[in-house]
Design a protein around this motif. Structure first.
Motif, PDB file in Angstrom:
ATOM      1  N   LEU A 119      31.329  28.291 -68.195  1.00  0.00           N
ATOM      2  CA  LEU A 119      32.338  28.614 -67.597  1.00  0.00           C
ATOM      3  C   LEU A 119      33.634  28.255 -68.372  1.00  0.00           C
ATOM      4  O   LEU A 119      34.412  27.358 -68.309  1.00  0.00           O
ATOM      5  N   GLU A 120      34.273  29.128 -69.113  1.00  0.00           N
ATOM      6  CA  GLU A 120      35.201  29.144 -70.046  1.00  0.00           C
ATOM      7  C   GLU A 120      36.418  28.716 -69.347  1.00  0.00           C
ATOM      8  O   GLU A 120      37.246  28.079 -69.762  1.00  0.00           O
ATOM      9  N   LEU A 121      36.706  29.410 -68.252  1.00  0.00           N
ATOM     10  CA  LEU A 121      37.811  29.307 -67.588  1.00  0.00           C
ATOM     11  C   LEU A 121      37.962  28.565 -66.290  1.00  0.00           C
ATOM     12  O   LEU A 121      38.700  29.105 -65.083  1.00  0.00           O
ATOM     13  N   LEU A 122      37.243  27.746 -66.193  1.00  0.00           N
ATOM     14  CA  LEU A 122      37.032  27.060 -64.892  1.00  0.00           C
ATOM     15  C   LEU A 122      38.374  26.274 -64.481  1.00  0.00           C
ATOM     16  O   LEU A 122      38.716  26.434 -63.207  1.00  0.00           O
ATOM     17  N   ALA A 123      39.114  26.144 -65.324  1.00  0.00           N
ATOM     18  CA  ALA A 123      40.456  25.242 -65.024  1.00  0.00           C
ATOM     19  C   ALA A 123      41.586  26.014 -64.285  1.00  0.00           C
ATOM     20  O   ALA A 123      42.130  25.636 -63.571  1.00  0.00           O
ATOM     21  N   GLU A 124      41.460  27.539 -64.356  1.00  0.00           N
ATOM     22  CA  GLU A 124      42.210  28.517 -63.676  1.00  0.00           C
ATOM     23  C   GLU A 124      42.026  28.209 -62.198  1.00  0.00           C
ATOM     24  O   GLU A 124      43.069  28.353 -61.348  1.00  0.00           O
ATOM     25  N   ASP A 130      31.337  29.374 -59.494  1.00  0.00           N
ATOM     26  CA  ASP A 130      32.406  29.188 -58.458  1.00  0.00           C
ATOM     27  C   ASP A 130      33.186  30.369 -58.028  1.00  0.00           C
ATOM     28  O   ASP A 130      33.945  30.241 -57.236  1.00  0.00           O
ATOM     29  N   GLY A 131      32.447  31.544 -58.089  1.00  0.00           N
ATOM     30  CA  GLY A 131      32.968  32.728 -57.356  1.00  0.00           C
ATOM     31  C   GLY A 131      34.444  33.388 -58.116  1.00  0.00           C
ATOM     32  O   GLY A 131      34.790  34.570 -57.946  1.00  0.00           O
ATOM     33  N   MET A 132      34.851  32.943 -59.724  1.00  0.00           N
ATOM     34  CA  MET A 132      35.883  33.242 -60.397  1.00  0.00           C
ATOM     35  C   MET A 132      35.445  34.488 -61.242  1.00  0.00           C
ATOM     36  O   MET A 132      34.428  34.409 -61.955  1.00  0.00           O
ATOM     37  N   ALA A 133      36.375  35.442 -61.435  1.00  0.00           N
ATOM     38  CA  ALA A 133      35.747  36.565 -62.167  1.00  0.00           C
ATOM     39  C   ALA A 133      35.968  36.047 -63.787  1.00  0.00           C
ATOM     40  O   ALA A 133      36.835  35.213 -64.131  1.00  0.00           O
TER      41      ALA A 133
END
Length: 250
Positions: free
Chosen positions: A110-115, A199-202
């Motif tokens: 999940l590279e961009l979980l922080a967003e 987590d459902g993030m694109a």
């Protein structure tokens, strides 16, 4: 929260992350120390001067560059404070997937979980860097600290949310000297999920996601090989011969 396991998992990730330099690692260790001092709180406040002294960073611009890099690369969440009497807030990610905290842990895929957690209303550079008329323009360390390179010799690749085809993924894995079977597995895994994270993030950049996928597979192979070597060693130690000669003198 296991201190040793978390720190070992962090060093394993450092090994595969070529973006890091010694200054990033030094700052992360200083932040890890503060996290430990706060009894591994979900969020905690930090003092920039103390962190710079602990990590031996001599430039404010270097400090801000490193902490924002760690934020962008998914090691932590950085919430800068505009109040001089109140420190910035940090949220550290648990890297060891076997250790959970409030149902969330860091997954290298999940590279961009922080967003998902980061509320921001203004430009990132205005929030993370002091507006002194110099750091925003030059964006380079001032003074003694010169560990963070500001020269990008490689051509920047525009992030792409999804690959154009399976062939593009296979070529990417091939260029990384990685098995095309893993490339196919990666493509099919996220194709079934419409290129969304757990987590459902694109997905924001499939290439970055593929790099983490390869890192995780390589880590799993290393651990598997280590277990097989340990098991083989135990079997060798337990082997005994049935042909015993008790007639020989001791």
């Amino acid at each position: 929260m296991n201190y040793i396991r978390q720190l070992n998992a962090a060093f394993e990730k450092f090994y595969f992350d070529e973006r890091l330099n010694p200054t990033h690692i030094s700052l992360y260790i200083a932040l890890f120390h503060e996290w430990n001092s706060s009894r591994f709180a979900d969020e905690f406040f930090v003092n920039r001067r103390d962190l710079m002294r602990m990590s031996k960073i001599g430039s404010k611009s270097t400090y801000h560059r490193c902490v924002t890099d760690l934020d962008s690369w998914g090691y932590l969440l950085y919430f800068p404070s505009n109040n001089p009497f109140k420190g910035s807030k940090i949220k550290m990610f648990i890297i060891d997937p076997d250790e959970e905290q409030d149902g969330h842990y860091y997954d290298p895929k999940l590279e961009l979980l922080a967003e998902h957690y980061r509320p921001r209303s203004g430009p990132v550079k205005n929030q993370h860097h002091p507006n002194n008329g110099q750091a925003l323009i030059h964006n380079r360390p001032i003074g003694r600290q010169a560990l963070v390179s500001t020269i990008n010799s490689k051509k920047q690749i525009k992030p792409q949310k999804q690959p154009n085809s399976l062939e593009a993924v296979l070529n990417f894995f091939k260029n990384k000297s990685f098995s095309p079977d893993h490339g196919k597995e990666f493509f099919e895994y996220y194709q079934k999920r419409d290129w969304e994270t757990s987590d459902g993030m694109a997905v924001r950049d499939w290439r970055a996601l593929a790099n983490y996928w390869m890192d995780k597979v390589e880590l799993m192979n290393i651990k598997k090989q280590a277990k097989e070597n340990d098991a083989s060693q135990i079997q060798d130690n337990l082997r005994t011969t049935k042909n015993k000669n008790y007639g020989q003198p001791l």
